[in-house]
Design a protein around this motif. Structure first.
Motif, PDB file in Angstrom:
ATOM      1  N   MET C   1       0.814  -1.206   0.000  1.00 38.60           N
ATOM      2  CA  MET C   1       0.000   0.000   0.000  1.00 38.60           C
ATOM      3  C   MET C   1       0.842   1.247   0.000  1.00 38.60           C
ATOM      4  O   MET C   1       0.386   2.303  -0.414  1.00 38.60           O
ATOM      5  CB  MET C   1      -0.904  -0.015   1.222  1.00 38.60           C
ATOM      6  CG  MET C   1      -2.308   0.245   0.846  1.00 38.60           C
ATOM      7  SD  MET C   1      -3.077   1.070   2.171  1.00 38.60           S
ATOM      8  CE  MET C   1      -2.124   2.555   2.195  1.00 38.60           C
ATOM      9  N   HIS C   4       0.843   2.269  -3.393  1.00 46.08           N
ATOM     10  CA  HIS C   4      -0.476   2.470  -4.004  1.00 46.08           C
ATOM     11  C   HIS C   4      -0.414   3.484  -5.132  1.00 46.08           C
ATOM     12  O   HIS C   4      -0.895   3.233  -6.240  1.00 46.08           O
ATOM     13  CB  HIS C   4      -1.483   2.917  -2.945  1.00 46.08           C
ATOM     14  CG  HIS C   4      -2.821   3.294  -3.508  1.00 46.08           C
ATOM     15  ND1 HIS C   4      -3.137   4.579  -3.907  1.00 46.08           N
ATOM     16  CD2 HIS C   4      -3.914   2.544  -3.757  1.00 46.08           C
ATOM     17  CE1 HIS C   4      -4.381   4.601  -4.365  1.00 46.08           C
ATOM     18  NE2 HIS C   4      -4.869   3.382  -4.287  1.00 46.08           N
ATOM     19  N   ARG C  38       4.469 -15.255  -4.993  1.00 46.51           N
ATOM     20  CA  ARG C  38       3.424 -15.439  -3.981  1.00 46.51           C
ATOM     21  C   ARG C  38       3.945 -15.825  -2.604  1.00 46.51           C
ATOM     22  O   ARG C  38       3.467 -15.337  -1.593  1.00 46.51           O
ATOM     23  CB  ARG C  38       2.463 -16.523  -4.465  1.00 46.51           C
ATOM     24  CG  ARG C  38       1.180 -16.581  -3.690  1.00 46.51           C
ATOM     25  CD  ARG C  38       0.092 -17.064  -4.587  1.00 46.51           C
ATOM     26  NE  ARG C  38       0.220 -18.496  -4.831  1.00 46.51           N
ATOM     27  CZ  ARG C  38      -0.458 -19.427  -4.193  1.00 46.51           C
ATOM     28  NH1 ARG C  38      -1.295 -19.083  -3.253  1.00 46.51           N
ATOM     29  NH2 ARG C  38      -0.298 -20.680  -4.487  1.00 46.51           N
ATOM     30  N   ARG C  42       7.262 -10.764   1.842  1.00 43.07           N
ATOM     31  CA  ARG C  42       6.378  -9.637   1.498  1.00 43.07           C
ATOM     32  C   ARG C  42       6.959  -8.344   2.036  1.00 43.07           C
ATOM     33  O   ARG C  42       6.595  -7.889   3.111  1.00 43.07           O
ATOM     34  CB  ARG C  42       4.977  -9.894   2.063  1.00 43.07           C
ATOM     35  CG  ARG C  42       4.394 -11.095   1.400  1.00 43.07           C
ATOM     36  CD  ARG C  42       2.911 -11.228   1.523  1.00 43.07           C
ATOM     37  NE  ARG C  42       2.511 -12.420   0.797  1.00 43.07           N
ATOM     38  CZ  ARG C  42       1.289 -12.859   0.649  1.00 43.07           C
ATOM     39  NH1 ARG C  42       0.297 -12.190   1.199  1.00 43.07           N
ATOM     40  NH2 ARG C  42       1.023 -13.947  -0.029  1.00 43.07           N
ATOM     41  N   ALA C  50      -0.091 -13.095  -7.553  1.00 42.78           N
ATOM     42  CA  ALA C  50      -0.979 -14.159  -7.086  1.00 42.78           C
ATOM     43  C   ALA C  50      -0.697 -15.503  -7.721  1.00 42.78           C
ATOM     44  O   ALA C  50      -0.924 -16.524  -7.115  1.00 42.78           O
ATOM     45  CB  ALA C  50      -2.431 -13.766  -7.345  1.00 42.78           C
ATOM     46  N   ASP C  52       1.576 -18.596  -9.875  1.00 36.78           N
ATOM     47  CA  ASP C  52       2.760 -19.371  -9.519  1.00 36.78           C
ATOM     48  C   ASP C  52       3.966 -19.020 -10.359  1.00 36.78           C
ATOM     49  O   ASP C  52       5.049 -19.566 -10.159  1.00 36.78           O
ATOM     50  CB  ASP C  52       2.459 -20.874  -9.675  1.00 36.78           C
ATOM     51  CG  ASP C  52       1.544 -21.363  -8.573  1.00 36.78           C
ATOM     52  OD1 ASP C  52       0.665 -22.206  -8.844  1.00 36.78           O
ATOM     53  OD2 ASP C  52       1.681 -20.878  -7.435  1.00 36.78           O
ATOM     54  N   PRO C  55       8.368 -13.647 -10.875  1.00 38.06           N
ATOM     55  CA  PRO C  55       8.055 -12.264 -11.201  1.00 38.06           C
ATOM     56  C   PRO C  55       8.642 -11.876 -12.556  1.00 38.06           C
ATOM     57  O   PRO C  55       9.734 -12.305 -12.924  1.00 38.06           O
ATOM     58  CB  PRO C  55       8.727 -11.465 -10.077  1.00 38.06           C
ATOM     59  CG  PRO C  55       9.026 -12.454  -9.010  1.00 38.06           C
ATOM     60  CD  PRO C  55       9.194 -13.768  -9.675  1.00 38.06           C
ATOM     61  N   VAL C  78      -3.642  -5.416  -9.948  1.00 42.77           N
ATOM     62  CA  VAL C  78      -3.887  -5.419  -8.506  1.00 42.77           C
ATOM     63  C   VAL C  78      -5.298  -5.915  -8.233  1.00 42.77           C
ATOM     64  O   VAL C  78      -6.264  -5.366  -8.761  1.00 42.77           O
ATOM     65  CB  VAL C  78      -3.711  -4.009  -7.913  1.00 42.77           C
ATOM     66  CG1 VAL C  78      -4.083  -4.034  -6.427  1.00 42.77           C
ATOM     67  CG2 VAL C  78      -2.284  -3.537  -8.091  1.00 42.77           C
ATOM     68  N   ARG C  79      -5.386  -6.932  -7.390  1.00 40.22           N
ATOM     69  CA  ARG C  79      -6.697  -7.444  -6.988  1.00 40.22           C
ATOM     70  C   ARG C  79      -6.950  -7.180  -5.517  1.00 40.22           C
ATOM     71  O   ARG C  79      -8.037  -7.409  -5.018  1.00 40.22           O
ATOM     72  CB  ARG C  79      -6.750  -8.951  -7.245  1.00 40.22           C
ATOM     73  CG  ARG C  79      -6.842  -9.302  -8.699  1.00 40.22           C
ATOM     74  CD  ARG C  79      -8.256  -9.150  -9.214  1.00 40.22           C
ATOM     75  NE  ARG C  79      -8.290  -9.315 -10.666  1.00 40.22           N
ATOM     76  CZ  ARG C  79      -8.423  -8.298 -11.505  1.00 40.22           C
ATOM     77  NH1 ARG C  79      -8.526  -7.076 -11.066  1.00 40.22           N
ATOM     78  NH2 ARG C  79      -8.444  -8.522 -12.796  1.00 40.22           N
ATOM     79  N   ARG C  80      -5.931  -6.735  -4.816  1.00 39.46           N
ATOM     80  CA  ARG C  80      -6.129  -6.482  -3.403  1.00 39.46           C
ATOM     81  C   ARG C  80      -4.934  -5.728  -2.889  1.00 39.46           C
ATOM     82  O   ARG C  80      -3.810  -5.952  -3.307  1.00 39.46           O
ATOM     83  CB  ARG C  80      -6.269  -7.851  -2.785  1.00 39.46           C
ATOM     84  CG  ARG C  80      -6.357  -8.114  -1.401  1.00 39.46           C
ATOM     85  CD  ARG C  80      -5.246  -8.272  -0.507  1.00 39.46           C
ATOM     86  NE  ARG C  80      -4.635  -9.572  -0.466  1.00 39.46           N
ATOM     87  CZ  ARG C  80      -3.828  -9.979   0.510  1.00 39.46           C
ATOM     88  NH1 ARG C  80      -3.575  -9.182   1.509  1.00 39.46           N
ATOM     89  NH2 ARG C  80      -3.285 -11.153   0.481  1.00 39.46           N
ATOM     90  N   TRP C  81      -5.201  -4.789  -1.988  1.00 39.06           N
ATOM     91  CA  TRP C  81      -4.141  -3.997  -1.369  1.00 39.06           C
ATOM     92  C   TRP C  81      -3.886  -4.494   0.046  1.00 39.06           C
ATOM     93  O   TRP C  81      -4.800  -4.949   0.727  1.00 39.06           O
ATOM     94  CB  TRP C  81      -4.565  -2.525  -1.288  1.00 39.06           C
ATOM     95  CG  TRP C  81      -4.858  -1.914  -2.621  1.00 39.06           C
ATOM     96  CD1 TRP C  81      -6.077  -1.750  -3.192  1.00 39.06           C
ATOM     97  CD2 TRP C  81      -3.914  -1.408  -3.568  1.00 39.06           C
ATOM     98  NE1 TRP C  81      -5.959  -1.160  -4.427  1.00 39.06           N
ATOM     99  CE2 TRP C  81      -4.648  -0.928  -4.689  1.00 39.06           C
ATOM    100  CE3 TRP C  81      -2.516  -1.283  -3.576  1.00 39.06           C
ATOM    101  CZ2 TRP C  81      -4.035  -0.361  -5.803  1.00 39.06           C
ATOM    102  CZ3 TRP C  81      -1.908  -0.710  -4.690  1.00 39.06           C
ATOM    103  CH2 TRP C  81      -2.679  -0.257  -5.777  1.00 39.06           C
ATOM    104  N   PHE C  82      -2.637  -4.396   0.498  1.00 35.15           N
ATOM    105  CA  PHE C  82      -2.394  -4.661   1.922  1.00 35.15           C
ATOM    106  C   PHE C  82      -1.598  -3.510   2.534  1.00 35.15           C
ATOM    107  O   PHE C  82      -0.822  -2.837   1.875  1.00 35.15           O
ATOM    108  CB  PHE C  82      -1.717  -6.014   2.144  1.00 35.15           C
ATOM    109  CG  PHE C  82      -0.247  -6.077   1.804  1.00 35.15           C
ATOM    110  CD1 PHE C  82       0.176  -6.396   0.527  1.00 35.15           C
ATOM    111  CD2 PHE C  82       0.717  -5.852   2.778  1.00 35.15           C
ATOM    112  CE1 PHE C  82       1.522  -6.469   0.215  1.00 35.15           C
ATOM    113  CE2 PHE C  82       2.072  -5.929   2.465  1.00 35.15           C
ATOM    114  CZ  PHE C  82       2.476  -6.235   1.183  1.00 35.15           C
ATOM    115  N   ASP C  83      -1.846  -3.282   3.793  1.00 38.94           N
ATOM    116  CA  ASP C  83      -1.203  -2.185   4.499  1.00 38.94           C
ATOM    117  C   ASP C  83      -0.138  -2.751   5.428  1.00 38.94           C
ATOM    118  O   ASP C  83      -0.457  -3.400   6.417  1.00 38.94           O
ATOM    119  CB  ASP C  83      -2.253  -1.421   5.316  1.00 38.94           C
ATOM    120  CG  ASP C  83      -1.663  -0.201   6.006  1.00 38.94           C
ATOM    121  OD1 ASP C  83      -2.429   0.533   6.661  1.00 38.94           O
ATOM    122  OD2 ASP C  83      -0.424   0.031   5.902  1.00 38.94           O
TER     123      ASP C  83
END
Lengths: 473, 485, 232
Positions: C1, C4, C38, C42, C50, C52, C55, C78-83
């Protein structure tokens, strides 16, 4: 560092989510980089959902099952003696015990009828087989399950008053079983006649007393520890008992020999006893079964518990008993095992499943411990990997794992222990039993070995009964 | 004697791989010294001590320094280094076939890090699976509906005793730290936490806040029946406490249909006891709109709340009735409340007043009607309209005049391109279409793309259902006025 | 994030500054985004992939409008953000003591940054920045990891010392160390760390050992830094 707040572990992105139901959610989660663990779910058999829910909702369930398996796991069966059936299980006159749930002569299959005839001849209640049949058909023989007298018997499992039986003890607990006759044409496969009677007499007069004396000299044999050893040596305790038999013989041999020294026994007799045990890879089976019986009995009678404490077959029906429902048998038709056949035999020659030996699976041995006995596939069919797969599947049906009977191949994990009828009904997966097959025609002997499952209706009936009991409590 | 120092800018390998490469190179015949390393200050020292000239390189650059008896030896060493560096390990394939889990318990034993179980089996079976999840020590989201009230209460009491949250039954939307379970929009984890007894209500709120640049961190669904008297808000109260304790959450909003009075009281008391400001946002007659709630959330954060996005111009008013086609239950309820306020009685298949109830198959006979096409009755054995908008499209296309007010919900789990299904119907419809578009900028369907497609087909599109309902009421008034003229 | 704006904003060329088997590090303008496989580490400036596949890498990469582009083809969206930021309401001194004890039960893995350096950091965080920056081996040198751990913990607690240390690091980091390490220090300045370190800050069971086992030396130095930052 913080002290854990209420539900704090909920409020962070999950690394993995277990999903049960629609698979569409797995895709969306995978796209977000979250691992999903889909449960291979299917609806429980028609009409069972409400009962399963009722038993699940019973507030006693979780603690009751924990209590049942703790009691079962704490049993330390000791082999201490050999005495007559009359003395141990209180039968006399025209009374016989048999394997499996209650059954009448009219419904009995070939091997059981043959064994009843053979027992009558051995006891001298009749002179010839036809007379035995007439007597039994007329109701002149009182039949009751071994299970009701703290006993278990393999195959036909017939016990008559004169037969010697193993005595297992643990504190106040007791369990008994006959001595294994060997393979081929033997009483438990429904054979009868002079040879059979002669052997039974030798067992009563020589084998039993010799072993009893050796056992008394030796002191108790820790049967639980013996089982723990044998499952690390490629045995599973039902269809494969070779290592365990060897361990017993090894333990008792010196004291057997000493009986000669002090003039109590003849050398020839002791030699015959040792040879007899050597010739029978299944000699220990009956001891393992009795140990299993003691373990199962320890788990019985816990109100609200859904743990299976007995599984047994009489050649016509398969029956189970559950801890929370007392002495009730839940029965269904016994199936013909699926496996490999000896000699020229085929599926048409096989009798439906028979014997109390499913007590081994009830306590985590036999089919449940197959992962430690991969050689069994040579007998029952399949690949060596299948043996492990079966054990891993059985963990999903059990409440716990045995504390001391452990499998090295699974990292010394205890065998799957404490079959939960709820798990069986929810998954539709029945316990796997690894068994010998008796010939349909009395006296044929073993025709093969294979895998067999109890009918699901035993388990659905048990769940219904638990639900009714939960509602009433 | 031959020597070579090669620098490759921006080429990185980890130190273990480089050590293996050096070792492989040293094994070549005739190689006297070899260093393959990133040119960090420490490694620069090593190179100097080994007698190599200092390379023009920084910590992000790869240095390969080789000394050998002749050029061939040096070449061989370099080749060895390259061989090792060329091995690029992919993630290992899935383990050998193992026994799949047939129960929640088995799955939980397999993955001790799976803290949440998502249950979506048919209603009669859901209690057992959810109970299994709780007893395995996990939180549980129960998407399933058709679960007995008794079972719900038993589940939530057991959850409370075990310190686990029961999200549901009939819970379609959960977001945990930005991860969406079920039907959920892609949000930027921000300072907002939602307690939602209504999935689509929470989704609309996420969309409105996203439009204002305010991120949502968690949406804790509690199931549509949680705030009823028998359940007593067991999950909502636990969720409120949990969000209050999260230091990242700076404002909490509670979205639901109006709770039972005693539950509303309990909620108010609990909200007052929270250290975090709580915005209560019940949706229904006499209540503020979700747009108002979003504005209040922004205000609580001290952030501006600009007018929510709209796309397209108003369609031409046409005489005829009002028809509402909703895939989100709360959207229907909110619209119902707003429109009854503006235009008088409206009928609906989810109207609380039995006198204003209409079945979805009944003929509206020209009266204003709002239909919740996601209602249980209509979705038995059919996919939910959020997944397949075809039922919406059919009714839209069949409208002969008036106004059609519809919602389009984006996000995970929803149809990948709802506009594509609706555009032909928009072309065919005789009514003036007003769309509430529920979604966020990050949604896979592409919020802007969907809005453009819908407006190109003649609809006006709003993020705010309140604005959309207002538009619809206005169009009706205009068409009446026109008819009167 | 933290990344972002780099990912959601307009499409911009990205330059590969480093690549490993589980990550590609992209410089975009002044920022840095790590494309991580994946199950790779992180990082706080990471975009986690996401699928296999490893990168993507190459000369034609770009970031923006929610996707990673190779030429004009989106290769990941991007399918989901993380903080990755951590915020703590309080620190349990007993837990801090336990953390420090566990860390120092193992020897400092990089000889260039010894336990003396840790002690010096504890004594006066701002004063040792110059000495620690860029010190040690690896793409994220031990000295940087130590500073990052300390700074992140101070920020998570919103301790006054956070700004002192943060200012010193911000002033001196550029050019003194790899671009990736500088980006991780910037992340730490916002209280953002790898999940393994966040778990330690939240005192989750087993977290300390998992962090200590992370990377070759990074885990130990991050943990040592966290312990200093929690105790200060």
């Amino acid at each position: 560092m913080t002290s854990p707040a209420p539900l704090a572990d909920l409020l962070s992105p999950p690394g993995a989510v277990i999903t049960v139901g629609a698979p569409s959610f797995d895709e969306a989660l995978a796209a977000q980089g979250v691992d999903t663990v889909p449960v291979d779910w299917r609806p429980s058999p028609a009409g069972s959902a409400a009962a399963v829910a009722a038993v699940t909702a019973d507030p006693r369930l979780v603690d009751a099952n924990r209590t049942a398996v703790e009691r079962m796991g704490a049993v330390r069966p000791q082999l201490v003696d050999i005495r007559s059936a009359a003395e141990l299980v209180g039968i006399a006159g025209r009374q016989l015990l048999h394997a499996g749930p209650p059954i009448a002569w009219a419904d009995a299959s070939g091997p059981l009828r043959g064994a009843i005839v053979g027992a009558c001849l051995y006891e001298g209640w009749v002179d010839n087989p036809e007379a035995a049949e007439k007597l039994a058909a007329a109701g002149g023989i009182e039949l009751s399950p071994c299970h009701d007298r703290r006993a278990v018997g393999p195959m036909a499992g017939v016990v008559s008053p004169s037969m010697p039986m193993w005595v297992l003890e643990d504190g106040d607990r007791r369990a008994y079983s006959t001595l294994n006759e060997g393979l081929g044409k033997v009483l438990r496969y429904g054979a009868f006649g002079e040879d059979i009677t002669e052997r039974l007499l030798w067992m009563e007069l020589v084998l039993g007393p010799c072993l009893a004396e050796a056992l008394q000299r030796h002191g108790p044999v820790d049967a639980g520890a013996l089982i723990a050893s044998m499952v690390t040596m490629g045995d599973e305790g039902h269809n494969r008992n070779r290592a365990g038999t060897s361990l017993l013989v090894r333990a008792l041999a010196p004291d057997l020999v000493r009986t000669i020294e002090v003039g109590r026994r003849r050398a020839d007799d002791v030699a015959d006893v040792l040879s007899f045990m050597d010739a029978n890879d299944h000699f220990l089976l009956n001891v393992v079964m009795a140990a299993g019986k003691m373990v199962g009995d320890a788990g019985a009678g816990v109100p609200g518990s859904s743990v299976v404490v007995a599984m047994a077959r009489n050649g016509t029906e398969f029956g189970i008993r559950v801890s929370g429902t007392g002495d009730r048998w839940f029965t269904g038709p016994a199936a013909v095992p699926d496996g490999l056949f000896l000699g020229g035999f085929g599926p048409a020659d096989a009798n439906p499943d028979i014997g109390d030996s499913a007590i081994t699976e009830t306590v985590g041995l036999g089919g449940f411990a197959m992962a430690g006995a991969p050689a069994i596939v040579g007998l029952v069919g399949g690949e060596a990997d299948d043996a492990r797969t079966w054990t891993e599947l059985m963990y999903q049906l059990t409440v716990s794992e045995h504390p001391t009977w452990t499998l090295p191949v699974l990292g010394f994990r205890g065998v799957p222990f404490g079959i939960d009828v709820l798990a069986v009904v929810r998954t539709g997966i029945a316990p796997i039993i690894n068994t010998g097959m008796a010939g349909r025609v009395a006296g044929t002997g073993q025709v093969g070995a294979g895998l067999v499952r109890p009918p699901l209706e035993c388990f659905t009936a048990a769940v219904d009964a638990l639900a009714a009991e939960a509602g009433a409590s | 004697m031959s020597e070579l120092v090669r620098v490759e800018q921006g080429r990185y390998h980890d130190s273990v791989t480089l050590m293996r490469a050096s070792a492989a190179a040293s094994a070549e015949p005739g190689v006297e010294a070899v260093i393959a390393a990133m040119a960090t200050p420490l490694n620069q020292d090593l190179l100097r001590e080994a007698g190599f000239p200092p390379p023009a390189a920084g910590p992000d650059d790869l240095v390969m320094a080789v000394r050998g008896v002749d050029e061939a030896a040096v070449d061989a060493a370099l080749a060895a280094i390259e061989r090792v560096l060329a091995e690029r390990r992919r993630s290992s394939p899935a383990g050998a076939a193992r026994v799949p889990p047939h129960t929640v318990e088995a799955a939980a034993a397999e993955r001790t890090d799976a803290g949440v179980v998502l249950v979506s089996v048919p209603g009669p079976y859901a209690y057992v699976e959810a109970a299994a999840a709780l007893r395995a020590g996990r939180h549980v989201m129960v998407f399933s509906d058709g679960v007995d009230l008794d079972a719900e209460v038993a589940l939530k009491r057991e959850g409370a005793a075990r310190g686990r949250l029961v999200m549901g039954p009939d819970c379609g939307t959960v977001i945990l730290g930005g991860v969406g379970l079920g039907f959920a929009n892609v949000v930027v984890p921000g300072p907002v936490g939602l307690v939602a007894a209504s999935g689509t209500g929470a989704q609309q709120l996420c969309g409105l806040l996203d439009g204002a640049g305010i991120g949502v961190r968690h949406v804790l669904g509690v199931g549509g029946r949680d705030l009823s008297a028998p359940v007593g808000g067991l999950s909502a109260l636990a969720a409120l406490e949990a969000l209050d304790a999260d230091p990242h959450v700076e404002v909490i909003a509670v979205v639901s249909k109006p709770p039972a009075p005693e539950v509303a009281d309990a909620l108010a008391v609990a909200a007052a006891a929270c250290a975090t400001p709580v915005v209560l946002a019940p949706v229904g007659p006499g209540c503020p709109t979700l747009t108002d709630a979003a504005a209040e959330v922004a205000r609580t954060l001290g952030r501006p709340f600009p007018e929510p996005d709209t796309w397209g111009v108003g369609p031409v008013p046409r005489p005829g009735p009002l028809l509402g086609l909703f895939s989100g239950g709360t959207n229907c309820v909110e619209a119902l409340a707003l429109l009854e306020d503006r235009i008088g009685p409206v009928r609906s298949n989810v109207h609380p007043d039995p006198g204003r109830h209409i079945g979805p198959g009944d003929d509206p006979e020209g009266a204003p009607t709002l239909l919740d096409l996601g209602d249980d009755e209509l979705t038995a054995g059919r996919p939910h309209p959020m997944i397949d908008p075809a039922p919406v499209a059919e009714r839209l296309a069949a409208a002969r005049g008036g106004v059609v007010l519809l919602d389009v919900v984006l996000g995970h789990g929803a149809h990948p391109d709802p506009a594509s299904v609706l555009v032909p119907a928009l072309a065919a419809t005789g009514a003036a279409p007003v769309v509430t578009l529920v979604g966020t900028a990050g949604d896979p369907q592409g919020l802007d793309r969907q809005a453009q497609a819908l407006t190109a087909a003649g609809a006006v599109v709003h993020r705010s259902l309140a604005r959309a309902a207002g538009d619809a009421a206005g169009l009706l008034a205009d068409s009446y006025r026109r008819r009167a003229e | 994030m933290l990344v972002h704006d780099l990912l959601a904003g307009p499409v911009r060329r990205a330059t590969v500054v480093a690549a490993g088997p589980a990550a590609t590090y992209l410089a975009v303008g002044d920022g840095l985004v790590a494309l991580v496989a994946r199950h790779g580490v992180r990082l706080p400036c990471a975009a986690v992939l996401a699928g296999d596949d490893p990168p993507p890498t190459g000369d034609d990469l770009a970031l923006g409008e929610g996707s990673v582009w190779d030429g004009d083809r989106p290769v990941a969206t991007v399918r989901r953000w993380f903080d990755p930021r951590v915020r703590l309401t309080e620190v349990d001194p007993e837990a801090t003591r336990r953390l420090a004890a566990r860390v120092h039960a193992r020897p400092a893995p990089d000889p260039a940054v010894s336990t003396d350096a840790v002690a010096a950091l504890a004594a006066d965080p701002g004063a040792v920045v110059d000495d620690l920056l860029g010190r040690g081996g690896g793409l994220t040198p031990a000295g940087d990891d130590l500073l990052a751990g300390c700074l992140a913990a101070l920020r998570a607690r919103r301790a006054p010392a956070a700004e002192v240390l943060g200012r010193a690091v911000r002033r001196q980091a550029k050019g003194r160390t790899s671009r990736l390490s500088a980006a991780l220090l910037a992340a730490a300045d916002q209280g953002a760390v790898v999940p393994e370190a966040a778990a330690v800050l939240r005192d989750e069971p087993g977290a300390t050992d998992r962090l200590l086992d992370l990377g070759h030396t990074s885990g130990w130095y991050l943990a040592a830094g966290l312990a200093v930052g929690c105790a200060t």
